[in-house]
Design a protein around this motif. Sequence first.
Motif, PDB file in Angstrom:
ATOM      1  N   ALA A 197       0.833  -1.209   0.000  1.00  0.00           N
ATOM      2  CA  ALA A 197       0.000   0.000   0.000  1.00  0.00           C
ATOM      3  C   ALA A 197       0.868   1.260   0.000  1.00  0.00           C
ATOM      4  CB  ALA A 197      -0.943   0.007   1.202  1.00  0.00           C
ATOM      5  N   LEU A 198       1.989   1.232   0.725  1.00  0.00           N
ATOM      6  CA  LEU A 198       2.899   2.391   0.726  1.00  0.00           C
ATOM      7  C   LEU A 198       3.381   2.705  -0.687  1.00  0.00           C
ATOM      8  CD1 LEU A 198       5.213   1.759   3.845  1.00  0.00           C
ATOM      9  CD2 LEU A 198       3.347   3.402   3.645  1.00  0.00           C
ATOM     10  N   PHE A 199       3.499   1.658  -1.494  1.00  0.00           N
ATOM     11  CA  PHE A 199       3.974   1.837  -2.867  1.00  0.00           C
ATOM     12  C   PHE A 199       2.815   1.972  -3.860  1.00  0.00           C
ATOM     13  CE2 PHE A 199       8.607   1.421  -2.796  1.00  0.00           C
ATOM     14  CZ  PHE A 199       8.785   1.143  -1.445  1.00  0.00           C
ATOM     15  N   ALA A 200       1.579   2.101  -3.318  1.00  0.00           N
ATOM     16  CA  ALA A 200       0.378   2.303  -4.143  1.00  0.00           C
ATOM     17  C   ALA A 200       0.101   1.138  -5.097  1.00  0.00           C
ATOM     18  CB  ALA A 200       0.467   3.628  -4.898  1.00  0.00           C
ATOM     19  N   PHE A 201       0.429  -0.070  -4.641  1.00  0.00           N
ATOM     20  CA  PHE A 201       0.077  -1.253  -5.420  1.00  0.00           C
ATOM     21  C   PHE A 201      -1.306  -1.729  -4.991  1.00  0.00           C
ATOM     22  CE2 PHE A 201       3.924  -3.091  -7.632  1.00  0.00           C
ATOM     23  CZ  PHE A 201       4.698  -1.942  -7.506  1.00  0.00           C
ATOM     24  N   GLU A 202      -2.076  -2.260  -5.941  1.00  0.00           N
ATOM     25  CA  GLU A 202      -3.411  -2.767  -5.639  1.00  0.00           C
ATOM     26  C   GLU A 202      -3.385  -4.290  -5.566  1.00  0.00           C
ATOM     27  OE1 GLU A 202      -6.850  -0.205  -7.039  1.00  0.00           O
ATOM     28  OE2 GLU A 202      -5.648  -0.513  -8.836  1.00  0.00           O
ATOM     29  N   GLU A 203      -4.169  -4.844  -4.640  1.00  0.00           N
ATOM     30  CA  GLU A 203      -4.169  -6.298  -4.464  1.00  0.00           C
ATOM     31  C   GLU A 203      -5.060  -6.981  -5.499  1.00  0.00           C
ATOM     32  OE1 GLU A 203      -4.877  -7.567  -0.455  1.00  0.00           O
ATOM     33  OE2 GLU A 203      -4.457  -9.672  -0.914  1.00  0.00           O
ATOM     34  N   VAL A 204      -4.584  -8.111  -5.994  1.00  0.00           N
ATOM     35  CA  VAL A 204      -5.361  -8.954  -6.921  1.00  0.00           C
ATOM     36  C   VAL A 204      -5.194 -10.407  -6.501  1.00  0.00           C
ATOM     37  CG1 VAL A 204      -5.162  -7.388  -8.897  1.00  0.00           C
ATOM     38  CG2 VAL A 204      -3.404  -9.128  -8.537  1.00  0.00           C
ATOM     39  N   ASP A 205      -6.004 -11.277  -7.059  1.00  0.00           N
ATOM     40  CA  ASP A 205      -5.826 -12.715  -6.829  1.00  0.00           C
ATOM     41  C   ASP A 205      -6.374 -13.497  -8.015  1.00  0.00           C
ATOM     42  OD1 ASP A 205      -5.041 -15.048  -5.550  1.00  0.00           O
ATOM     43  OD2 ASP A 205      -6.647 -15.064  -4.089  1.00  0.00           O
ATOM     44  N   PHE A 206      -5.981 -14.737  -8.096  1.00  0.00           N
ATOM     45  CA  PHE A 206      -6.357 -15.627  -9.197  1.00  0.00           C
ATOM     46  C   PHE A 206      -6.688 -16.985  -8.601  1.00  0.00           C
ATOM     47  CE2 PHE A 206      -2.446 -13.200  -9.707  1.00  0.00           C
ATOM     48  CZ  PHE A 206      -2.894 -12.163 -10.498  1.00  0.00           C
ATOM     49  N   PRO A 207      -7.294 -17.886  -9.398  1.00  0.00           N
ATOM     50  CA  PRO A 207      -7.611 -19.209  -8.833  1.00  0.00           C
ATOM     51  C   PRO A 207      -6.346 -19.993  -8.495  1.00  0.00           C
ATOM     52  CG  PRO A 207      -8.784 -18.842 -10.896  1.00  0.00           C
ATOM     53  CD  PRO A 207      -7.757 -17.758 -10.792  1.00  0.00           C
ATOM     54  N   VAL A 208      -6.383 -20.721  -7.398  1.00  0.00           N
ATOM     55  CA  VAL A 208      -5.243 -21.568  -7.035  1.00  0.00           C
ATOM     56  C   VAL A 208      -5.145 -22.736  -8.027  1.00  0.00           C
ATOM     57  CG1 VAL A 208      -6.493 -23.057  -5.413  1.00  0.00           C
ATOM     58  CG2 VAL A 208      -4.058 -22.650  -5.065  1.00  0.00           C
ATOM     59  N   LEU A 209      -6.259 -23.027  -8.692  1.00  0.00           N
ATOM     60  CA  LEU A 209      -6.286 -24.080  -9.720  1.00  0.00           C
ATOM     61  C   LEU A 209      -6.379 -23.420 -11.094  1.00  0.00           C
ATOM     62  CD1 LEU A 209      -6.570 -27.276  -9.786  1.00  0.00           C
ATOM     63  CD2 LEU A 209      -8.984 -26.856 -10.246  1.00  0.00           C
ATOM     64  N   GLU A 210      -5.412 -23.693 -11.939  1.00  0.00           N
ATOM     65  CA  GLU A 210      -5.392 -23.085 -13.270  1.00  0.00           C
ATOM     66  C   GLU A 210      -5.264 -24.168 -14.335  1.00  0.00           C
ATOM     67  OE1 GLU A 210      -5.552 -20.010 -14.533  1.00  0.00           O
ATOM     68  OE2 GLU A 210      -4.859 -18.544 -13.064  1.00  0.00           O
ATOM     69  N   SER A 211      -5.451 -23.797 -15.591  1.00  0.00           N
ATOM     70  CA  SER A 211      -5.160 -24.725 -16.678  1.00  0.00           C
ATOM     71  C   SER A 211      -3.678 -25.059 -16.647  1.00  0.00           C
ATOM     72  CB  SER A 211      -5.479 -24.093 -18.031  1.00  0.00           C
ATOM     73  OG  SER A 211      -6.843 -23.915 -18.167  1.00  0.00           O
ATOM     74  N   GLU A 212      -3.392 -26.338 -16.795  1.00  0.00           N
ATOM     75  CA  GLU A 212      -1.995 -26.780 -16.790  1.00  0.00           C
ATOM     76  C   GLU A 212      -1.159 -26.035 -17.837  1.00  0.00           C
ATOM     77  OE1 GLU A 212      -0.472 -31.283 -16.790  1.00  0.00           O
ATOM     78  OE2 GLU A 212      -1.059 -30.598 -18.777  1.00  0.00           O
ATOM     79  N   ALA A 213      -1.787 -25.756 -18.967  1.00  0.00           N
ATOM     80  CA  ALA A 213      -1.070 -25.130 -20.085  1.00  0.00           C
ATOM     81  C   ALA A 213      -0.388 -23.825 -19.688  1.00  0.00           C
ATOM     82  CB  ALA A 213      -2.032 -24.873 -21.252  1.00  0.00           C
ATOM     83  N   LEU A 214      -0.947 -23.154 -18.709  1.00  0.00           N
ATOM     84  CA  LEU A 214      -0.417 -21.860 -18.276  1.00  0.00           C
ATOM     85  C   LEU A 214       1.000 -21.996 -17.710  1.00  0.00           C
ATOM     86  CD1 LEU A 214      -1.341 -18.906 -18.025  1.00  0.00           C
ATOM     87  CD2 LEU A 214      -2.235 -19.449 -15.760  1.00  0.00           C
ATOM     88  N   PHE A 215       1.321 -23.184 -17.206  1.00  0.00           N
ATOM     89  CA  PHE A 215       2.582 -23.350 -16.482  1.00  0.00           C
ATOM     90  C   PHE A 215       3.607 -24.217 -17.208  1.00  0.00           C
ATOM     91  CE2 PHE A 215      -0.802 -22.921 -13.225  1.00  0.00           C
ATOM     92  CZ  PHE A 215      -0.458 -21.653 -12.787  1.00  0.00           C
ATOM     93  N   ILE A 216       3.197 -24.820 -18.307  1.00  0.00           N
ATOM     94  CA  ILE A 216       4.115 -25.743 -18.974  1.00  0.00           C
ATOM     95  C   ILE A 216       5.041 -24.996 -19.915  1.00  0.00           C
ATOM     96  CG2 ILE A 216       4.232 -27.618 -20.643  1.00  0.00           C
ATOM     97  CD1 ILE A 216       2.115 -29.025 -19.182  1.00  0.00           C
ATOM     98  N   TRP A 237       0.431  -4.134  -9.317  1.00  0.00           N
ATOM     99  CA  TRP A 237      -0.409  -5.098  -8.600  1.00  0.00           C
ATOM    100  C   TRP A 237       0.426  -5.913  -7.612  1.00  0.00           C
ATOM    101  CZ3 TRP A 237      -3.575  -7.633 -13.212  1.00  0.00           C
ATOM    102  CH2 TRP A 237      -4.615  -6.770 -13.555  1.00  0.00           C
ATOM    103  N   PHE A 238      -0.208  -6.290  -6.516  1.00  0.00           N
ATOM    104  CA  PHE A 238       0.431  -7.282  -5.650  1.00  0.00           C
ATOM    105  C   PHE A 238      -0.554  -8.408  -5.347  1.00  0.00           C
ATOM    106  CE2 PHE A 238      -1.154  -7.024  -1.214  1.00  0.00           C
ATOM    107  CZ  PHE A 238      -1.915  -5.863  -1.248  1.00  0.00           C
TER     108      PHE A 238
END
Lengths: 501, 501
Positions: free
Chosen positions: A113-132, A181-182
């Motif tokens: 917050a001191l650095f004016a970053f905004e919080e985001v999140d994503f699913p803990v489960l993703e398509s495998e393709a995203l990481f291969i 974003w953080f």
Amino acid sequence: MPTSASVLFCCPHLRLTLRLFNAFPFRFRSIRPLCASHASSFTSGDTAVYNSNSLDKGNSIAHKRHGGLEAFSSPTVENVAIDVNPPRGTRDFPPEEMRLRSWLFQNFREVSALFAFEEVDFPVLESEALFIRKAGEEISEQLYNFEDKGGRRVALRPELTPSLARLVIQKGKALPLPVKWFTIGQCWRYERTTRGRRREHYQWNMDIIGVQGVAAEAELIFSIVILFKRLGITSSDVGFKVSSRKVLQAVLQRYSIPEKLFGKVCIIIDKMDKIPKEEIEKELTMLGIPMEAINGLLQILSLKSVPELEEALGSDADAVDDLKDLFLLIEQYGCSNWIQFDASIVRGLAYYTGVVFEGFDRGGKLRAICGGGRYDQLLSKLGGEDLPACGFGFGDAVIFELLKERGLLPELGPKVDYIVLPLDPQLQGAAAMVASTLREKGRSVDLVLENKRLKWVFKHAERINASKLILVGDSEWQRGMVRVKNLCSREESDLPLHELE
Amino acid sequence: MPTSASVLFCCPHLRLTLRLFNAFPFRFRSIRPLCASHASSFTSGDTAVYNSNSLDKGNSIAHKRHGGLEAFSSPTVENVAIDVNPPRGTRDFPPEEMRLRSWLFQNFREVSALFAFEEVDFPVLESEALFIRKAGEEISEQLYNFEDKGGRRVALRPELTPSLARLVIQKGKALPLPVKWFTIGQCWRYERTTRGRRREHYQWNMDIIGVQGVAAEAELIFSIVILFKRLGITSSDVGFKVSSRKVLQAVLQRYSIPEKLFGKVCIIIDKMDKIPKEEIEKELTMLGIPMEAINGLLQILSLKSVPELEEALGSDADAVDDLKDLFLLIEQYGCSNWIQFDASIVRGLAYYTGVVFEGFDRGGKLRAICGGGRYDQLLSKLGGEDLPACGFGFGDAVIFELLKERGLLPELGPKVDYIVLPLDPQLQGAAAMVASTLREKGRSVDLVLENKRLKWVFKHAERINASKLILVGDSEWQRGMVRVKNLCSREESDLPLHELE
């Protein structure tokens, strides 16, 4: 019932269902005594499989007052003995652990917050393709992946950056740049737990999308410095090693090594700390890198100052430009004592393209505390259009080891403002009303929900670190009063409800 | 590369890799144009598969200054086009969604603290055995389960209570009673998304272990009331329907129905709202319940007041005792207008044994907002020793629908104290120093990291809702000063660094 294989042993007065879990063939992972007199404690590896303490009491506590379902509670063969520990390599967070986790996360959030970053999140489960990815990264090989019931290949995320990149691509031009974003999220990797490493950890990420210059990297490094300072960690405890992937790239270009080998070379070089030099040379040779180039590479990677690098690569090299700019900014920030150039730093993720850095403990005992860098080409690798981007990941494991070693872990006990005790079961409603009055004023109140003796209440008050005790007694209550005891000063007085605060 | 089947279409000047994901056979799920001139927007079901906006810009932004790796950024067939959406039934949390989630979670945490509950957490991935029950529950049938690389059957948790029970068993006698714990965690269920339901949600749980009397249930219900009040929801918006599983149990006993059928009967009865009465009767008949008992059961389940229940079951019935005690306490709490008896409430989890309750919206449009009850026998079902226990789960989905419908969603924008702009790239370090000074005083500062025009900065300031703008210019800086503009009042003045706050 679990679908794992079961083997049944029977004897006249001892019935044990010995269950072999598939996970560890030929090792007993769980045992369920059906006959308390034969109960014993079993452990398997680092796992206390059965808590023998819990076998003695029987069902003596439950249903004393609210009987009627006893018939359902007697152990039957339908009951399942589960492993009381979380799955191997994962953690529970009982209150004492959770307080530490929340304290760390709160620091992550406040610094972001001191650095004016905004919080985001994503699913803990993703398509495998995203990481291969095919560069031979450890992270890609240790994917916690599986096929879901719909036949999709999915994976528990091993890192957060690909999800962030996916969301940036999805938002497209609707997203004003730069993005700051953080995220704080749990990440998973399936690795053999032999090295005592866990299969999950939480990670704090900060990312800047849309900024080309190294002012972005400097901002990221500085935010980590601020975090360290808040935690009580100084530049004599930790430092940052910084380099740029463009160093490696310049060397590859000098020896006309095909650019498509860049990612794979980085991943091999990243292992220099862990495997012998001969092994590195062998792996590079197997990629088709000539010995002359390997020697040139290793020589450059041994450099520890930017002037030396400038001499080796020439002053017009991009890597030199970037690093000079970055070190100047860090100096102006007043953080020079935190940072050093080290050409051997390349980081283990294939997608970095420019500046890379890692936080290390000067004691030399721990793995990297955090790491990050520029990844200007990740978006196109995922089918989007590229944007300049950089970020870092900061896990919860190594930092806690460091804090513990340095005696910097805070003592975080529970803290409660009031305990409210009805002195008679008939006064439970009155006590609830007292609790309610205080809670409306923002006080934390532990309401005693059963008929308890004062002795127990004082012990309980100490355990939950309560400041005051309120006794709701019949005679006081009839006058609209309660007795308030300050548990620290031992003062006590009778007060009307509306004067409590 | 993903392991899903790929089909390759080729034409001389249009190369499209059309990838068929296994998940939805015969439907195109993702398309990656390699030739921008043929780019088009594809959607599949509710999923915008490709954001056509992002195709126009090419690589024009990246690498203008820090060239040198262009060769690596040109699209090649090695690049993978991923679906830019999160997996079906799951959510991303971009900043605007994350702010709402954090706001709700903060309310969960603050209410839990008012009641002196301590936060805990468990792994999102647990042994499958922990969740497998044979009563025909929806939650057990929709398990997100799989076999990990070590051959263990594991599952993403569909609920939090079994993990809590596991931890309580593990701690055994080391755990002082009563335990008052809360958790906020993500839960998963694999269901067909046809009904527009998601596959993950976050759930707030509060649990009390070790208290036999209904004062515990009252405390839980009251904590939810406090939450509702904080969110702006009144007793004319929502209410609680309350009953006890002991009602059903008394009826089963009256007709001498075997007690082992209890859980299964509960699960069937729980579906009364959703499926026709004839279907309920059919399912109960298939369990072996005689028609006379079914009629008796359905008659009792239609009761809507405790006096009617007392008349039907007799005043010495445990269920009547519990409910009278509970309603009296709730009245003393001053919350009678929130709560009503409804014998048809049984809840869909097999392990409840006593009081059960659910929060409902009086508009009648939404599913249950939250639900809970007493589960005095769950611990023995998992191989531990029983303790009296009760708790509730409160998801993040229905409450947001309700808040939206009632116009109660807060407007949560970003909020930044300062923007700091260097008026010259040479002053980036000076601007960083200014930002650092302010951050050390706890101010949130957005430092402009690139050479930007004032016009852009004002627009940016509006977007991130900044209060003040600091311009770092050469002549002021040489005097140790910066220009401070109040973006609301439009006042501006030159100030020395140490006077900033």
